[in-house]
Design a protein around this motif. Structure first.
Motif, PDB file in Angstrom:
ATOM      1  N   PHE A  39      22.204  27.639  12.726  1.00 33.54           N
ATOM      2  CA  PHE A  39      22.235  26.824  11.505  1.00 33.54           C
ATOM      3  C   PHE A  39      22.500  27.659  10.252  1.00 33.54           C
ATOM      4  N   LEU A  40      21.774  28.758  10.090  1.00 33.56           N
ATOM      5  CA  LEU A  40      21.727  29.440   8.798  1.00 33.56           C
ATOM      6  C   LEU A  40      22.033  30.938   8.848  1.00 33.56           C
ATOM      7  N   GLY A  41      22.296  31.476  10.023  1.00 35.15           N
ATOM      8  CA  GLY A  41      22.544  32.915  10.122  1.00 35.15           C
ATOM      9  C   GLY A  41      21.311  33.746   9.833  1.00 35.15           C
ATOM     10  N   VAL A  42      20.124  33.195  10.164  1.00 39.89           N
ATOM     11  CA  VAL A  42      18.844  33.851   9.880  1.00 39.89           C
ATOM     12  C   VAL A  42      18.097  34.074  11.190  1.00 39.89           C
ATOM     13  N   ARG A  43      17.546  35.277  11.364  1.00 39.27           N
ATOM     14  CA  ARG A  43      16.726  35.566  12.540  1.00 39.27           C
ATOM     15  C   ARG A  43      15.286  35.121  12.279  1.00 39.27           C
ATOM     16  N   PHE A  44      14.719  34.420  13.240  1.00 36.12           N
ATOM     17  CA  PHE A  44      13.394  33.827  13.086  1.00 36.12           C
ATOM     18  C   PHE A  44      12.292  34.882  13.180  1.00 36.12           C
ATOM     19  N   LEU A  45      11.285  34.742  12.305  1.00 37.77           N
ATOM     20  CA  LEU A  45      10.120  35.626  12.342  1.00 37.77           C
ATOM     21  C   LEU A  45       8.818  34.864  12.571  1.00 37.77           C
ATOM     22  N   ALA A  46       8.575  33.819  11.803  1.00 40.02           N
ATOM     23  CA  ALA A  46       7.285  33.126  11.921  1.00 40.02           C
ATOM     24  C   ALA A  46       7.382  31.702  11.382  1.00 40.02           C
ATOM     25  N   SER A  47       6.503  30.845  11.907  1.00 42.76           N
ATOM     26  CA  SER A  47       6.390  29.469  11.454  1.00 42.76           C
ATOM     27  C   SER A  47       4.987  29.228  10.919  1.00 42.76           C
ATOM     28  N   GLU A  48       4.885  28.471   9.815  1.00 38.44           N
ATOM     29  CA  GLU A  48       3.588  28.159   9.208  1.00 38.44           C
ATOM     30  C   GLU A  48       2.770  29.438   8.990  1.00 38.44           C
ATOM     31  N   TYR A  49       3.406  30.414   8.345  1.00 34.64           N
ATOM     32  CA  TYR A  49       2.775  31.720   8.164  1.00 34.64           C
ATOM     33  C   TYR A  49       1.738  31.658   7.044  1.00 34.64           C
ATOM     34  N   SER A  50       0.503  32.003   7.364  1.00 29.68           N
ATOM     35  CA  SER A  50      -0.592  31.949   6.389  1.00 29.68           C
ATOM     36  C   SER A  50      -0.512  33.125   5.429  1.00 29.68           C
ATOM     37  N   THR A  51      -0.665  32.829   4.139  1.00 28.91           N
ATOM     38  CA  THR A  51      -0.663  33.882   3.126  1.00 28.91           C
ATOM     39  C   THR A  51      -2.077  34.360   2.790  1.00 28.91           C
ATOM     40  N   GLY A  52      -3.067  33.923   3.585  1.00 26.34           N
ATOM     41  CA  GLY A  52      -4.431  34.426   3.419  1.00 26.34           C
ATOM     42  C   GLY A  52      -5.301  33.525   2.572  1.00 26.34           C
ATOM     43  N   LYS A  53      -6.595  33.812   2.597  1.00 30.78           N
ATOM     44  CA  LYS A  53      -7.572  32.977   1.890  1.00 30.78           C
ATOM     45  C   LYS A  53      -7.393  33.024   0.375  1.00 30.78           C
ATOM     46  N   THR A  54      -7.094  34.206  -0.155  1.00 29.87           N
ATOM     47  CA  THR A  54      -6.971  34.338  -1.611  1.00 29.87           C
ATOM     48  C   THR A  54      -5.800  33.540  -2.136  1.00 29.87           C
ATOM     49  N   HIS A  55      -4.665  33.667  -1.475  1.00 28.13           N
ATOM     50  CA  HIS A  55      -3.459  32.972  -1.918  1.00 28.13           C
ATOM     51  C   HIS A  55      -3.500  31.499  -1.516  1.00 28.13           C
ATOM     52  N   GLY A  56      -4.051  31.241  -0.356  1.00 27.14           N
ATOM     53  CA  GLY A  56      -4.274  29.868   0.086  1.00 27.14           C
ATOM     54  C   GLY A  56      -3.027  29.055   0.327  1.00 27.14           C
ATOM     55  N   GLY A  57      -2.080  29.566   1.099  1.00 25.29           N
ATOM     56  CA  GLY A  57      -0.867  28.802   1.365  1.00 25.29           C
ATOM     57  C   GLY A  57      -0.310  29.081   2.742  1.00 25.29           C
ATOM     58  N   ARG A  58       0.722  28.317   3.111  1.00 23.09           N
ATOM     59  CA  ARG A  58       1.416  28.507   4.376  1.00 23.09           C
ATOM     60  C   ARG A  58       2.918  28.427   4.135  1.00 23.09           C
ATOM     61  N   ILE A  59       3.616  29.484   4.488  1.00 26.03           N
ATOM     62  CA  ILE A  59       5.072  29.506   4.374  1.00 26.03           C
ATOM     63  C   ILE A  59       5.642  28.769   5.579  1.00 26.03           C
ATOM     64  N   ASP A  60       6.462  27.759   5.345  1.00 26.84           N
ATOM     65  CA  ASP A  60       6.974  26.949   6.450  1.00 26.84           C
ATOM     66  C   ASP A  60       7.686  27.802   7.494  1.00 26.84           C
ATOM     67  N   THR A  61       8.705  28.559   7.057  1.00 31.21           N
ATOM     68  CA  THR A  61       9.465  29.400   7.988  1.00 31.21           C
ATOM     69  C   THR A  61       9.797  30.725   7.322  1.00 31.21           C
ATOM     70  N   LEU A  62       9.581  31.810   8.042  1.00 32.52           N
ATOM     71  CA  LEU A  62       9.936  33.155   7.576  1.00 32.52           C
ATOM     72  C   LEU A  62      11.025  33.719   8.476  1.00 32.52           C
ATOM     73  N   GLY A  63      12.000  34.402   7.863  1.00 34.64           N
ATOM     74  CA  GLY A  63      13.062  35.002   8.646  1.00 34.64           C
ATOM     75  C   GLY A  63      13.701  36.165   7.921  1.00 34.64           C
ATOM     76  N   ILE A  64      14.709  36.745   8.550  1.00 29.04           N
ATOM     77  CA  ILE A  64      15.483  37.833   7.943  1.00 29.04           C
ATOM     78  C   ILE A  64      16.947  37.561   8.246  1.00 29.04           C
ATOM     79  N   ASP A  65      17.806  37.600   7.235  1.00 26.37           N
ATOM     80  CA  ASP A  65      19.179  37.141   7.424  1.00 26.37           C
ATOM     81  C   ASP A  65      20.100  38.237   7.939  1.00 26.37           C
ATOM     82  N   GLU A  66      21.384  37.908   8.070  1.00 28.25           N
ATOM     83  CA  GLU A  66      22.352  38.834   8.656  1.00 28.25           C
ATOM     84  C   GLU A  66      22.634  40.028   7.757  1.00 28.25           C
ATOM     85  N   ASN A  67      22.213  39.952   6.473  1.00 30.57           N
ATOM     86  CA  ASN A  67      22.323  41.092   5.562  1.00 30.57           C
ATOM     87  C   ASN A  67      20.998  41.841   5.443  1.00 30.57           C
ATOM     88  N   ASN A  68      20.059  41.499   6.315  1.00 30.25           N
ATOM     89  CA  ASN A  68      18.727  42.122   6.370  1.00 30.25           C
ATOM     90  C   ASN A  68      17.867  41.818   5.143  1.00 30.25           C
TER      91      ASN A  68
END
Length: 303
Positions: A39-68
């Protein structure tokens, strides 16, 4: 923002395909994550990645693209959800937690890719059934790499993913923060361009102008060792070689589909090179540039 319409042609009869953009369900996120490179030329790393208690959030999808470059993908699930601000919040968190991201890349893809992460071009991708004119205006006011994608489902299993708006944060000849961190003995593409002759600089500007004029969806990103031109994915990676007075392009064209010319075009599928693309094209003069235009357009059409 344009409204794309799809039609089915059956002989002389034409019928419009009705697309739907219902509220994003988890299943769509899962589908995209499982096919992220397609779809996007991005390598998958994580889904619903928690940013910890202090930050209090979840990143839907994390990846690294073809340009790193690091990529955050956020999905707009509700009409009143401010997915752009939420994504920017996570992007700032990511830039403050580079070590965590680097460790994640190292564990999944190895040390070489972890060492090659380009922190100068982190990207935020927002996917939704639709965006407002206020969303589009907002991203133009923010000096970040932000892309807005609209999706629609069609009958018979078709999914449209349309890049409707994009901003690129880094101007071409800005002095990058990473210049001093480049590999020993290697200069950045910006340094090579600055050291080029007037003729080579003019040729670069002509090539750049041609590529950017291919469509209003073309984006340009200045990376460490090459300049990437992309739509959703790269279609040209450009290197500047002032010592030999040439510009080298790597294109996403199948070398088997064209007649290779020694000194001009080369199959690099089995040759290590920086950037993406299986076809290498060397431009020494205006005649080479004219020959390269057809190949550049082929790569653009397939990206």
């Amino acid at each position: 923002m344009g409204d794309i319409k799809l039609f089915r042609i059956n002989g002389e009869h034409v019928s419009e395909l009705e697309g739907t953009s219902l509220t994003i369900e988890k299943s769509l996120q899962t589908l995209i994550e499982r096919n992220l490179e397609t779809f996007l030329g991005v390598r998958f790393l994580a889904s619903e990645y928690s940013t910890g208690k202090t930050h209090g959030g979840r990143i839907d999808t994390l990846g690294i693209d073809e340009n790193n470059s690091p990529v955050i993908i956020e999905y707009k699930r509700a009409v009143n959800e401010n997915v752009i601000n939420q994504g920017l919040y996570y992007l700032d968190w990511l830039l403050d937690h580079k070590a965590k991201f680097t460790l994640m890349v190292m564990r999944k893809y190895g040390n070489d890719l972890a060492d090659a992460i380009d922190w100068t071009n982190p990207r935020l991708l927002c996917i939704a059934g639709g965006f407002t004119k206020y969303d589009e205006h907002a991203v133009q006011q923010i000096n970040r790499n932000i892309e807005l994608y609209q999706y629609k489902f069609y009958k018979d299993g078709f999914l449209l993913l349309d890049l409707v708006n994009t901003t690129t944060a880094q101007p071409l000849l800005e002095v990058e923060n990473h210049i001093n961190s480049s590999k020993p003995g290697y200069k950045t593409v910006s340094e090579y361009l600055e050291q080029s002759s007037t003729e080579l600089k003019d040729r670069f500007e002509a090539i750049k102008a041609y590529i950017m004029a291919l469509g209003d969806d073309v984006q340009m990103a200045v990376l460490k060792y090459y300049i990437a031109f992309k739509r959703i994915k790269n279609f040209v990676c450009l290197e500047v070689h002032p010592q030999t007075e040439k510009i080298v392009l790597f294109l996403k064209v199948n070398p088997d589909e064209i007649e290779l010319e020694p000194g001009f075009s080369r199959d690099v599928r089995n040759i290590g090179h920086i950037g993406t693309g299986d076809l290498e094209v060397s431009i020494y003069n205006d005649e080479d540039f004219e020959k390269a235009k057809r190949l550049i357009h082929m790569s653009y059409d397939r990206s």
